[in-house]
Write an enzyme that holds these catalytic residues in place. Structure first.
Site, mmCIF file in Angstrom:
data_model
loop_
_atom_site.group_PDB
_atom_site.id
_atom_site.type_symbol
_atom_site.label_atom_id
_atom_site.label_comp_id
_atom_site.label_asym_id
_atom_site.label_seq_id
_atom_site.Cartn_x
_atom_site.Cartn_y
_atom_site.Cartn_z
ATOM 1 N N SER A 25 17.645 67.071 46.674
ATOM 2 C CA SER A 25 17.130 65.779 46.244
ATOM 3 C C SER A 25 18.031 64.620 46.643
ATOM 4 O O SER A 25 19.053 64.786 47.283
ATOM 5 C CB SER A 25 16.926 65.736 44.734
ATOM 6 O OG SER A 25 18.191 65.817 44.093
ATOM 7 N N TYR A 58 13.144 64.557 47.439
ATOM 8 C CA TYR A 58 12.500 63.942 46.282
ATOM 9 C C TYR A 58 13.553 63.228 45.448
ATOM 10 O O TYR A 58 14.751 63.494 45.556
ATOM 11 C CB TYR A 58 11.748 64.984 45.450
ATOM 12 C CG TYR A 58 12.651 66.050 44.881
ATOM 13 C CD1 TYR A 58 13.181 65.921 43.601
ATOM 14 C CD2 TYR A 58 12.989 67.174 45.625
ATOM 15 C CE1 TYR A 58 14.033 66.893 43.089
ATOM 16 C CE2 TYR A 58 13.829 68.140 45.121
ATOM 17 C CZ TYR A 58 14.349 67.997 43.849
ATOM 18 O OH TYR A 58 15.194 68.951 43.349
#
Length: 129
Positions: A25, A58
């Site tokens: 991430s 993300y």
């Protein structure tokens, strides 16, 4: 027909750290997320202005006001602390909606302080630190 359009971006952010051991991430200061119209777990395309690399990951919400832009897991190999990046989100919409849609652009300085933001094609809104 559905089109993929730029929804928002954080322009010229500076990577502050990386954690190869984290599961993946990009961690972003929650204040920057709010100003850019991004949310945790949203998919992002990241472009490294220093080496031209592009990668997807993300969002994880970072501490408000921390100015943190941390790459985690494999993404930490794509940019080093100090590298300048652009973080982009996209939306899927029908062509009729897409024709009038204006993405949000958040401009930050070399310390990831918000400088200004604007909808594409509109005047910039200066932001104070």
């Amino acid at each position: 027909m559905y089109l993929h359009l730029l929804k928002s971006k954080i322009h010229n952010a500076i990577v502050t750290s990386g954690d190869l051991e984290y599961e993946g991430s990009i961690t972003i200061d929650s204040e920057l997320l709010d100003l850019a119209g991004m949310i945790p777990n949203e998919k992002v395309l990241v472009v490294n202005n220093n080496n031209g690399e592009r990668f997807e990951t993300y969002i994880i919400k970072g501490d408000h006001g921390s100015r943190e832009i941390q790459l985690n897991g494999a993404a930490a190999r794509c940019a080093l602390p100090g590298d300048e990046i652009i973080i982009m989100t996209f939306a899927v919409m029908e062509e009729a909606e897409a024709r009038n849609y204006k993405p949000m652009v958040l401009i930050v300085d070399r310390h990831n302080n918000p400088k200004s933001r604007h909808l594409v094609g509109e005047q910039s809104e200066p932001l104070s630190n």
